[in-house]
Design an enzyme around this catalytic site. Structure first.
Site, PDB file in Angstrom:
ATOM      1  N   ASP A 282     -37.243 -17.571 -24.258  1.00  0.00           N
ATOM      2  CA  ASP A 282     -37.616 -17.856 -22.872  1.00  0.00           C
ATOM      3  C   ASP A 282     -39.144 -17.805 -22.742  1.00  0.00           C
ATOM      4  O   ASP A 282     -39.795 -16.901 -23.289  1.00  0.00           O
ATOM      5  CB  ASP A 282     -36.981 -16.834 -21.934  1.00  0.00           C
ATOM      6  CG  ASP A 282     -37.110 -17.243 -20.474  1.00  0.00           C
ATOM      7  OD1 ASP A 282     -36.263 -18.029 -20.020  1.00  0.00           O
ATOM      8  OD2 ASP A 282     -38.069 -16.785 -19.806  1.00  0.00           O
TER       9      ASP A 282
ATOM     10  N   ASN B 277     -45.948 -23.357 -13.011  1.00  0.00           N
ATOM     11  CA  ASN B 277     -45.621 -24.468 -12.109  1.00  0.00           C
ATOM     12  C   ASN B 277     -46.226 -24.265 -10.722  1.00  0.00           C
ATOM     13  O   ASN B 277     -46.748 -25.193 -10.109  1.00  0.00           O
ATOM     14  CB  ASN B 277     -44.102 -24.623 -11.993  1.00  0.00           C
ATOM     15  CG  ASN B 277     -43.503 -25.404 -13.151  1.00  0.00           C
ATOM     16  OD1 ASN B 277     -44.176 -26.231 -13.763  1.00  0.00           O
ATOM     17  ND2 ASN B 277     -42.246 -25.137 -13.457  1.00  0.00           N
TER      18      ASN B 277
ATOM     19  N   HIS C  26     -46.211 -29.152 -11.341  1.00  0.00           N
ATOM     20  CA  HIS C  26     -45.126 -29.460 -12.294  1.00  0.00           C
ATOM     21  C   HIS C  26     -45.584 -30.369 -13.427  1.00  0.00           C
ATOM     22  O   HIS C  26     -45.025 -30.297 -14.533  1.00  0.00           O
ATOM     23  CB  HIS C  26     -43.954 -30.093 -11.546  1.00  0.00           C
ATOM     24  CG  HIS C  26     -43.204 -29.112 -10.695  1.00  0.00           C
ATOM     25  ND1 HIS C  26     -42.281 -28.233 -11.219  1.00  0.00           N
ATOM     26  CD2 HIS C  26     -43.262 -28.851  -9.365  1.00  0.00           C
ATOM     27  CE1 HIS C  26     -41.780 -27.474 -10.256  1.00  0.00           C
ATOM     28  NE2 HIS C  26     -42.365 -27.832  -9.109  1.00  0.00           N
TER      29      HIS C  26
ATOM     30  N   ASP D  51     -44.846 -29.426 -17.178  1.00  0.00           N
ATOM     31  CA  ASP D  51     -44.166 -30.282 -18.156  1.00  0.00           C
ATOM     32  C   ASP D  51     -44.983 -30.400 -19.438  1.00  0.00           C
ATOM     33  O   ASP D  51     -44.432 -30.391 -20.550  1.00  0.00           O
ATOM     34  CB  ASP D  51     -43.934 -31.671 -17.560  1.00  0.00           C
ATOM     35  CG  ASP D  51     -42.836 -31.677 -16.508  1.00  0.00           C
ATOM     36  OD1 ASP D  51     -42.114 -30.661 -16.399  1.00  0.00           O
ATOM     37  OD2 ASP D  51     -42.718 -32.689 -15.789  1.00  0.00           O
TER      38      ASP D  51
ATOM     39  N   GLU E 163     -36.853 -23.479 -18.961  1.00  0.00           N
ATOM     40  CA  GLU E 163     -37.833 -22.970 -19.915  1.00  0.00           C
ATOM     41  C   GLU E 163     -37.153 -22.131 -20.996  1.00  0.00           C
ATOM     42  O   GLU E 163     -37.772 -21.279 -21.627  1.00  0.00           O
ATOM     43  CB  GLU E 163     -38.908 -22.138 -19.204  1.00  0.00           C
ATOM     44  CG  GLU E 163     -38.418 -20.846 -18.579  1.00  0.00           C
ATOM     45  CD  GLU E 163     -37.980 -20.998 -17.128  1.00  0.00           C
ATOM     46  OE1 GLU E 163     -38.013 -19.981 -16.419  1.00  0.00           O
ATOM     47  OE2 GLU E 163     -37.615 -22.104 -16.703  1.00  0.00           O
TER      48      GLU E 163
END
Length: 488
Positions: free
Chosen positions: A366, A374, A379, A383, A409
Site C-alpha cells: 500500500d 491527490n 489527481h 496518477d 493505491e
C-alpha cells in the site's frame, strides 16, 4: 477592368476500347456509343477473337458480353486476369441478367465492373472511362498474352482454361492453408513459422523472410537454402527492415532448410522482391521478402501476392488479438497486471503448491498517505506518482516474481518457490529502493513510502483466501504501527 477568360475544361482522354459481343446489333450500338464520345473501338465476336486482337493491339479497356459461343465473357476475363501481360487491363462485363449467378461469376472471375444491359447501358461509356482513370497508375505490363503466343484453336483455349481453373484451385488452397493457421494457433511465432513452411517451397533454394512487430521491436524470421549466401541474406534482411520499421530495434532469426540434393545448386538468375504486409485501410503490420529464381518469381507472382495479402490479414488479426488481450489483463494506468489477472495467476500458483508441495509467498503493498498526494497536488499528479511507483517496484522485483495493481493505491506481488524469509528480504529491498529518487510533480524532498504485509503458503490445508487474509492482516498491522515498514 480586364476579365480573365474562363479556363477551358481539360480535354478527356481518347480511349481505345475492345468491344466483345456475338450480337451484331449490340456490337454496333456499343460502337456508336463510344464513337459519339470521341473514342475508338476494336471489335470481336467472342472471347477467342478478342484474344487474337490482344495479340497485336493494346486497348485501354475491354467491354465484353458475358454469354458468347466458344469463349464467353467470364472465361475471357479469367484468362486475362491470370495472364501477367493483361492482368492490369480493365474489364467491364455486360449481361442481360441483373440477378442470380451472373453478378457472382462476374466478381469471382476478376471483372473490374459489371453492368446490366438496357438498365445500365447508358452509363457504359462513363463506367469504362472511370475504370481507365482508376488503373492509369498501374500500367499494363509489356508482352503478348500467353494464349495468343500458342497455336490458337479450340485445344489451346481448353488447355488454357484448364490451367486457369487449376490456378484458381491452387490459389484457393493457398488461402485456405494460411487462414487455417489462425484457427489452430494463437501464438505469433508459431503462426509465422507455419506461414513460412507453407510458402518456402516456392522460393527454395533461395530465401524467404517475414518481418512483424513484436512487443519489443521488429522481429524477423526466415529460411534459406544451401545456395543462398550470407551476403544475399543480409541484403534481403536490409530491404525487408527498410520497408517494415527501419528505426525500431530488430532481431532476425535465420533457419537453414534441410533441402535435398536437387536444391543444392547455384541460383542462375536470382531476383529479390519485398512486399509490405497490410490490409486495405490499415497501416502496414510487417513485410514479406524473398530471394529466388526470376522464372519462379514470375511464374508464382500471383501466389506471392495472395500469400502477402493473407500475411497482412493474419498479422492484423494477431495484432488486434494481442491488443485486446493486453487490454483485458493490464491496468491501463500503470501497465501492471490488473486485479483479475494477477489473482487468476496466483490461484494457478496456489494449485501448483497443493499438487507438488512447492513454496509460495506474497506481499500486499500500500502507498502510504497517497490520498494526501491527490488532495495536495491533484489527481493528474497522483496518477503520475502511481505510474512511477509501479515502474520502480517492477524494476526492483526478480524476473520470476509477478506484480499487479488490485486497487486504487494497493498492489499485490508474489514470488513462486519463495519462503517467508526470501519474500521479506525482497519486500525490504522494494521499500528502500522506491524512495531513493524524487517523484515527478512532488517537492524535491517529498517521498511516497510503502507499507507491506507478507504471507506464505502453509501446506495442503491452506487456500488462496486464507493466504490473502493473512497478508491483509499483516498490511493492516504495518499501517497501524506507523507505516513504511514490512510485517509478516
Amino acid at each position: 477592368m480586364t476579365i480573365a477568360a474562363p479556363k477551358a475544361p481539360k480535354a478527356a482522354k481518347t480511349l481505345q476500347v475492345l468491344l466483345v459481343d456475338d450480337n451484331p446489333i449490340q456490337l454496333s450500338l456499343l460502337h456508336h456509343l463510344f464513337q459519339r464520345h470521341g473514342h475508338t473501338t476494336l471489335e470481336a465476336k467472342n472471347g477467342a477473337e478478342a484474344l487474337i486482337v490482344l495479340a497485336t493491339e493494346c486497348p485501354d479497356v475491354v467491354v465484353s458480353d458475358c454469354v458468347m459461343p466458344l469463349l464467353d465473357g467470364y472465361q475471357l476475363c479469367r484468362l486475362l486476369k491470370d495472364d501477367r501481360a493483361t492482368r492490369n487491363l480493365p474489364v467491364l462485363l455486360l449481361t442481360a441478367q441483373g440477378v442470380g449467378l451472373a453478378r457472382f461469376w462476374a466478381k469471382t472471375c476478376g471483372a473490374d465492373r459489371f453492368l446490366v444491359k438496357g438498365r445500365d447501358l447508358d452509363h457504359v461509356v462513363e463506367a469504362a472511362t472511370s475504370l481507365v482513370e482508376q488503373t492509369d497508375r498501374v500500367r499494363p505490363l509489356p508482352g503478348t498474352p500467353r494464349l495468343a503466343q500458342e497455336n490458337f484453336g479450340v485445344d489451346a483455349i481448353q488447355r488454357r482454361l484448364a490451367q486457369a481453373l487449376e490456378q484458381r484451385v491452387v490459389e484457393t488452397a493457398l488461402r485456405d492453408s494460411i487462414s487455417r493457421l489462425y484457427t489452430v494457433e494463437h501464438d505469433t511465432l508459431r503462426l509465422i513459422r507455419g506461414f513460412i513452411e507453407i510458402l518456402q517451397e516456392l522460393v527454395l533454394p533461395g530465401a524467404l523472410l517475414v518481418a512483424y512487430m513484436g512487443e519489443e521491436g521488429t522481429v524477423c524470421h526466415g529460411v534459406h537454402g544451401a545456395s543462398t549466401s550470407e551476403e544475399d541474406r543480409r541484403a534481403l534482411e536490409s530491404a525487408v527492415l527498410q520497408l517494415a520499421s527501419p528505426e525500431i530495434p530488430t532481431e532476425c532469426h535465420w533457419h537453414p532448410t534441410d533441402d535435398g540434393d536437387e536444391r543444392r545448386r547455384t541460383l542462375r538468375d536470382p531476383v529479390m522482391r519485398v512486399l509490405p504486409a497490410l490490409l486495405p485501410g490499415y497501416p502496414a503490420v510487417g513485410a514479406l521478402g524473398f530471394f529466388a529464381e526470376r522464372r519462379s518469381v514470375e511464374e508464382y507472382e500471383r501466389l506471392f501476392e495472395i500469400a502477402n495479402e493473407e500475411l497482412g490479414r493474419l498479422l492484423t488479426l494477431e495484432d488486434s488479438r494481442l491488443r485486446l488481450y493486453h487490454q483485458a489483463i493490464r491496468d491501463p494506468l500503470t501497465g501492471l497486471f490488473n486485479r483479475r489477472h494477477i489473482l487468476d495467476m496466483l490461484k494457478i500458483e496456489v494449485d501448483q503448491c497443493g499438487r507438488f508441495g512447492q513454496s509460495l509467498s506474497l506481499m500486499l503493498i500500500d502507498l502510504d498517505h497517497f490520498k494526501a498526494v491527490n488532495d495536495r497536488f491533484g489527481h493528474a499528479t497522483g496518477d503520475q506518482v502511481l505510474s512511477v511507483m509501479a515502474q520502480r517496484m517492477s524494476f526492483a522485483l526478480r524476473k520470476v516474481d509477478q506484480l499487479g495493481r488490485i486497487g486504487g493505491e494497493e498492489f499485490l506481488a508474489y514470488g513462486p518457490q519463495t519462503e517467508l524469509e526470501g519474500i521479506r528480504a525482497l519486500a525490504e529491498r522494494l521499500r528502500e529502493q522506491v524512495i531513493l529518487e524524487p517523484l515527478p510533480g512532488l517537492p524535491q524532498n517529498d517521498r511516497v513510502t510503502l507499507s507491506v504485509g507478507l504471507a506464505t503458503w502453509e501446506g495442503t490445508g491452506d487456500s488462496l483466501e486464507r493466504l490473502l487474509a493473512r497478508a491483509d492482516k499483516a498490511l493492516y498491522q504495518a499501517k497501524t504501527e506507523g507505516r513504511n515498514r514490512v510485517i509478516g
